[in-house]
Motif scaffolding. Structure first.
Motif, PDB file in Angstrom:
ATOM      1  N   GLY A  40      41.055  33.505  42.407  1.00 34.28           N
ATOM      2  CA  GLY A  40      39.887  33.215  43.226  1.00 34.28           C
ATOM      3  C   GLY A  40      39.565  31.739  43.219  1.00 34.28           C
ATOM      4  N   HIS A  41      38.769  31.348  44.201  1.00 33.06           N
ATOM      5  CA  HIS A  41      38.370  29.955  44.395  1.00 33.06           C
ATOM      6  C   HIS A  41      36.885  29.805  44.112  1.00 33.06           C
ATOM      7  CE1 HIS A  41      36.850  26.818  47.415  1.00 33.06           C
ATOM      8  NE2 HIS A  41      37.396  26.147  46.419  1.00 33.06           N
ATOM      9  N   SER A  42      36.511  28.752  43.385  1.00 32.39           N
ATOM     10  CA  SER A  42      35.116  28.406  43.137  1.00 32.39           C
ATOM     11  C   SER A  42      34.412  29.569  42.440  1.00 32.39           C
ATOM     12  CB  SER A  42      34.443  27.997  44.451  1.00 32.39           C
ATOM     13  OG  SER A  42      33.265  27.276  44.223  1.00 32.39           O
ATOM     14  N   ALA A  43      33.384  30.167  43.042  1.00 27.71           N
ATOM     15  CA  ALA A  43      32.753  31.333  42.424  1.00 27.71           C
ATOM     16  C   ALA A  43      33.763  32.458  42.241  1.00 27.71           C
ATOM     17  CB  ALA A  43      31.580  31.814  43.268  1.00 27.71           C
ATOM     18  N   GLY A  44      34.758  32.516  43.129  1.00 29.02           N
ATOM     19  CA  GLY A  44      35.827  33.489  42.960  1.00 29.02           C
ATOM     20  C   GLY A  44      36.697  33.168  41.760  1.00 29.02           C
ATOM     21  N   GLY A  45      36.876  31.883  41.452  1.00 27.41           N
ATOM     22  CA  GLY A  45      37.609  31.502  40.255  1.00 27.41           C
ATOM     23  C   GLY A  45      36.852  31.874  38.991  1.00 27.41           C
ATOM     24  N   THR A  46      35.538  31.674  39.014  1.00 25.39           N
ATOM     25  CA  THR A  46      34.693  32.131  37.908  1.00 25.39           C
ATOM     26  C   THR A  46      34.885  33.625  37.704  1.00 25.39           C
ATOM     27  OG1 THR A  46      33.058  30.447  38.524  1.00 25.39           O
ATOM     28  CG2 THR A  46      32.334  32.184  37.026  1.00 25.39           C
ATOM     29  N   THR A  47      34.823  34.372  38.811  1.00 30.62           N
ATOM     30  CA  THR A  47      34.964  35.825  38.757  1.00 30.62           C
ATOM     31  C   THR A  47      36.328  36.227  38.219  1.00 30.62           C
ATOM     32  OG1 THR A  47      33.499  35.993  40.684  1.00 30.62           O
ATOM     33  CG2 THR A  47      34.835  37.929  40.148  1.00 30.62           C
ATOM     34  N   ALA A  48      37.384  35.564  38.680  1.00 31.36           N
ATOM     35  CA  ALA A  48      38.736  35.916  38.248  1.00 31.36           C
ATOM     36  C   ALA A  48      38.901  35.722  36.745  1.00 31.36           C
ATOM     37  CB  ALA A  48      39.755  35.086  39.015  1.00 31.36           C
ATOM     38  N   ALA A  49      38.448  34.595  36.225  1.00 28.67           N
ATOM     39  CA  ALA A  49      38.605  34.324  34.799  1.00 28.67           C
ATOM     40  C   ALA A  49      37.799  35.306  33.959  1.00 28.67           C
ATOM     41  CB  ALA A  49      38.187  32.885  34.494  1.00 28.67           C
ATOM     42  N   GLU A  50      36.557  35.550  34.351  1.00 30.91           N
ATOM     43  CA  GLU A  50      35.723  36.465  33.571  1.00 30.91           C
ATOM     44  C   GLU A  50      36.223  37.903  33.682  1.00 30.91           C
ATOM     45  OE1 GLU A  50      33.006  37.614  30.856  1.00 30.91           O
ATOM     46  OE2 GLU A  50      33.539  35.550  31.394  1.00 30.91           O
ATOM     47  N   ALA A  51      36.737  38.288  34.841  1.00 37.61           N
ATOM     48  CA  ALA A  51      37.303  39.631  34.995  1.00 37.61           C
ATOM     49  C   ALA A  51      38.509  39.818  34.077  1.00 37.61           C
ATOM     50  CB  ALA A  51      37.690  39.877  36.449  1.00 37.61           C
ATOM     51  N   LEU A  52      39.341  38.784  33.945  1.00 38.04           N
ATOM     52  CA  LEU A  52      40.475  38.871  33.032  1.00 38.04           C
ATOM     53  C   LEU A  52      39.993  39.112  31.610  1.00 38.04           C
ATOM     54  CD1 LEU A  52      43.634  38.452  32.743  1.00 38.04           C
ATOM     55  CD2 LEU A  52      43.071  36.100  32.082  1.00 38.04           C
ATOM     56  N   HIS A  53      38.933  38.456  31.222  1.00 35.54           N
ATOM     57  CA  HIS A  53      38.359  38.630  29.882  1.00 35.54           C
ATOM     58  C   HIS A  53      37.817  40.037  29.691  1.00 35.54           C
ATOM     59  CE1 HIS A  53      34.874  38.583  27.106  1.00 35.54           C
ATOM     60  NE2 HIS A  53      35.608  37.739  26.391  1.00 35.54           N
ATOM     61  N   ASP A  54      37.172  40.579  30.733  1.00 34.50           N
ATOM     62  CA  ASP A  54      36.449  41.843  30.594  1.00 34.50           C
ATOM     63  C   ASP A  54      37.319  43.077  30.782  1.00 34.50           C
ATOM     64  OD1 ASP A  54      34.246  40.213  30.308  1.00 34.50           O
ATOM     65  OD2 ASP A  54      33.411  40.640  32.294  1.00 34.50           O
ATOM     66  N   ASP A  55      38.366  42.975  31.598  1.00 36.53           N
ATOM     67  CA  ASP A  55      39.097  44.158  32.044  1.00 36.53           C
ATOM     68  C   ASP A  55      40.543  44.085  31.568  1.00 36.53           C
ATOM     69  OD1 ASP A  55      40.238  46.307  33.400  1.00 36.53           O
ATOM     70  OD2 ASP A  55      38.992  46.005  35.176  1.00 36.53           O
ATOM     71  N   ARG A  56      40.917  44.970  30.641  1.00 38.62           N
ATOM     72  CA  ARG A  56      42.254  44.936  30.069  1.00 38.62           C
ATOM     73  C   ARG A  56      43.340  45.323  31.062  1.00 38.62           C
ATOM     74  NH1 ARG A  56      42.631  41.848  25.917  1.00 38.62           N
ATOM     75  NH2 ARG A  56      44.705  42.773  25.666  1.00 38.62           N
ATOM     76  N   CYS A  57      42.984  45.949  32.192  1.00 42.59           N
ATOM     77  CA  CYS A  57      44.005  46.328  33.156  1.00 42.59           C
ATOM     78  C   CYS A  57      44.513  45.130  33.950  1.00 42.59           C
ATOM     79  CB  CYS A  57      43.497  47.418  34.097  1.00 42.59           C
ATOM     80  SG  CYS A  57      42.434  46.829  35.420  1.00 42.59           S
ATOM     81  N   LEU A  58      43.819  44.008  33.885  1.00 45.42           N
ATOM     82  CA  LEU A  58      44.264  42.791  34.560  1.00 45.42           C
ATOM     83  C   LEU A  58      45.222  42.042  33.642  1.00 45.42           C
ATOM     84  CD1 LEU A  58      40.876  41.642  36.121  1.00 45.42           C
ATOM     85  CD2 LEU A  58      42.797  42.732  37.302  1.00 45.42           C
ATOM     86  N   ARG A  59      46.371  41.681  34.177  1.00 45.03           N
ATOM     87  CA  ARG A  59      47.429  41.104  33.354  1.00 45.03           C
ATOM     88  C   ARG A  59      47.468  39.577  33.394  1.00 45.03           C
ATOM     89  NH1 ARG A  59      51.763  44.912  33.218  1.00 45.03           N
ATOM     90  NH2 ARG A  59      53.045  43.270  32.275  1.00 45.03           N
ATOM     91  N   ALA A  60      46.944  38.965  34.464  1.00 44.15           N
ATOM     92  CA  ALA A  60      46.995  37.512  34.610  1.00 44.15           C
ATOM     93  C   ALA A  60      45.970  37.101  35.658  1.00 44.15           C
ATOM     94  CB  ALA A  60      48.392  37.048  35.025  1.00 44.15           C
ATOM     95  N   ALA A  61      45.530  35.827  35.591  1.00 44.51           N
ATOM     96  CA  ALA A  61      44.499  35.360  36.520  1.00 44.51           C
ATOM     97  C   ALA A  61      44.684  33.882  36.817  1.00 44.51           C
ATOM     98  CB  ALA A  61      43.099  35.601  35.947  1.00 44.51           C
ATOM     99  N   VAL A  62      44.204  33.489  38.002  1.00 44.33           N
ATOM    100  CA  VAL A  62      44.186  32.084  38.414  1.00 44.33           C
ATOM    101  C   VAL A  62      42.765  31.730  38.833  1.00 44.33           C
ATOM    102  CG1 VAL A  62      45.050  30.360  40.030  1.00 44.33           C
ATOM    103  CG2 VAL A  62      46.588  32.138  39.177  1.00 44.33           C
ATOM    104  N   ASN A  63      42.236  30.679  38.227  1.00 46.92           N
ATOM    105  CA  ASN A  63      40.914  30.156  38.559  1.00 46.92           C
ATOM    106  C   ASN A  63      41.108  28.840  39.298  1.00 46.92           C
ATOM    107  OD1 ASN A  63      38.424  28.874  38.635  1.00 46.92           O
ATOM    108  ND2 ASN A  63      38.022  29.019  36.450  1.00 46.92           N
ATOM    109  N   LEU A  64      40.815  28.852  40.594  1.00 49.61           N
ATOM    110  CA  LEU A  64      40.917  27.666  41.430  1.00 49.61           C
ATOM    111  C   LEU A  64      39.554  26.974  41.482  1.00 49.61           C
ATOM    112  CD1 LEU A  64      43.043  29.298  44.279  1.00 49.61           C
ATOM    113  CD2 LEU A  64      43.881  27.884  42.384  1.00 49.61           C
TER     114      LEU A  64
END
Length: 426
Positions: free
Chosen positions: A279-303
């Motif tokens: 995700g980008h900007s607020a979406g990047g915030t969301t992507a990084a925090e979702a990776l922390h919170d949800d074990r089903c996510l395997r990798a993330a990119v914060n733009l």
């Protein structure tokens, strides 16, 4: 191209999104979100549409070997009230799914935006992104490289969730989503209604009599800690719900709340054991925090998304998100620009995360670019400048001075290479 290394809400109850910086009407006076660009301004187009045909922006072609299919899904979460509008007792979402197709033959090429959304976008987005023309552009005529409803290839593929920047619609991330899908991922772009500048739904409801819903944001959410917390909490809840609906789709059911038909084979193309998010900007915030919170996510990119909350006390640092406090134990890529006005503030939370992630997080920077280079404006702004519809100064403030022939491959290459390493298509 110049890339270098670098060292609340959401509980189902109606919430007040912010006391100072939210209005129920469309944010026609809104400033550019998350860039620190100050008061919004919009310059008139360099030519009047009556003097010639309106300019049609062009999306760059994807580089992968796969033809693309695309469809949209209308999703309704009956367990949540909408946090931005107390009248809406169900949270409605729109998503776009792009995927490798067997063939595009017999299926129409999809537009980037629906006609209704494009009309609202044309009047609204110059106030979010200063310097864009108020007239002279036919946003509805921009075509993608994907075929609506095309049958999916009979191969299970990793899934990438995409969440856009604050105030941006999911359609502004079309180019990168197409690039990733053309290389073998299924890409699911999520709109966050009430936050996104405009979202068009396929149906109306008694509570929402218009098919188009516009943003409630006014100004920069970083100036209102309560609003910013609600925005990110809502996006995280939206992401969890979309994952649950994709599981329904993969199980052979149709999650579209309007019952619209699905492309052939789409559910069988989803490998939900291999899911990433970007995700980008607020979406990047969301992507990084979702990776922390949800074990089903395997990798993330914060733009270029902040990983801290805004402070309630001027001159003091705000609290870090849990992902920055704890670090990550799965791959996370942080990508920034050297032209982002908030990069010094961003550095605090990113440095905290990097120090606590034991090598799982990586930071990169793209030089001679600015915040919106991660969106389709990387292609559109230079085209608008060439057409005389945007000044060089405004183009550079929006996406930077780097030629799009270098900036677009730079962004695509970083994201594609990262996911190819950690969630490779098979």
């Amino acid at each position: 191209m110049s890339v270098r290394n670098g060292a609340g809400g959401g509980d189902g109850r109606p919430q007040g999104p912010g006391r100072r910086t939210v209005a129920v009407s469309a944010a026609l006076g809104a400033a550019l979100l998350f860039t620190g660009c100050g008061t919004a301004r919009a310059r008139p187009a360099g030519r009047h549409p009556d003097r010639g045909p309106a300019f049609v922006p062009r999306l760059p072609a994807p580089t992968g070997p796969h033809p693309l299919g695309v469809t949209t899904l209308y999703l309704v979460d009956a367990s949540r009230h909408d946090p931005w509008d107390h009248r809406l007792t169900r949270r409605e979402l729109m998503i776009t799914v792009r995927y490798p197709a067997r063939t595009g033959h017999g299926h129409p090429v999809a537009p980037q935006m629906t006609p209704g959304a494009a009309k609202v976008f044309a009047g609204l987005d110059p106030h979010f992104h200063p310097g864009l023309p108020l007239s002279g552009v036919d946003w509805a005529a921009t075509r993608t490289h994907a075929y609506t409803g095309a049958p999916a290839q009979p191969v299970r593929r990793p899934v990438l969730l995409h969440t856009p920047g604050g105030g941006d619609p999911r359609t502004l991330g079309t180019g990168l989503a197409e690039e990733l899908a053309s290389h073998g991922w299924v890409v699911v772009s999520i709109d966050h209604p009430g936050d996104a500048s405009e979202v068009e739904f396929p149906v109306t409801t008694p509570q929402r009599p218009s098919p188009i819903r516009t943003t409630v944001l006014r100004g920069d959410p970083r100036t209102d800690p309560d609003l910013f917390r609600t925005m990110i909490d809502t996006r995280l809840a939206d992401t969890r719900f979309v994952l649950a609906q994709l599981a329904e789709l993969a199980a052979g059911r149709n999650p579209d709340a309007a019952g619209r038909p699905l492309p052939d084979g789409l559910g069988r193309a989803l490998d939900l054991r291999r899911v990433g998010i970007y995700g980008h900007s607020a979406g990047g915030t969301t992507a990084a925090e979702a990776l922390h919170d949800d074990r089903c996510l395997r990798a993330a990119v914060n733009l270029e998304g902040y990983l801290d909350h805004p402070s309630r006390r001027p001159g003091r640092a705000g609290p870090l998100f849990p992902v920055a406090c704890d670090g990550v134990d799965r791959p996370l890529l942080l990508v920034g620009t050297d032209g982002f006005p908030g990069r010094q503030q961003l550095d605090r939370s990113w440095s905290a995360l990097l120090a606590r992630s034991h090598g799982h997080a990586l930071r990169r920077q793209i030089r001679h670019t600015t915040h919106a280079v991660f969106t389709d404006y990387a292609a559109f702004a230079p085209q608008l400048q060439t057409a005389g519809l945007m000044t060089a100064r405004d183009r550079n403030a929006l996406v930077g001075a780097l030629d799009p022939a270098r900036s677009i491959p730079a962004v695509r290459g970083l994201v594609r290479t990262f996911f190819a390493r950690h969630l490779p298509p098979r």
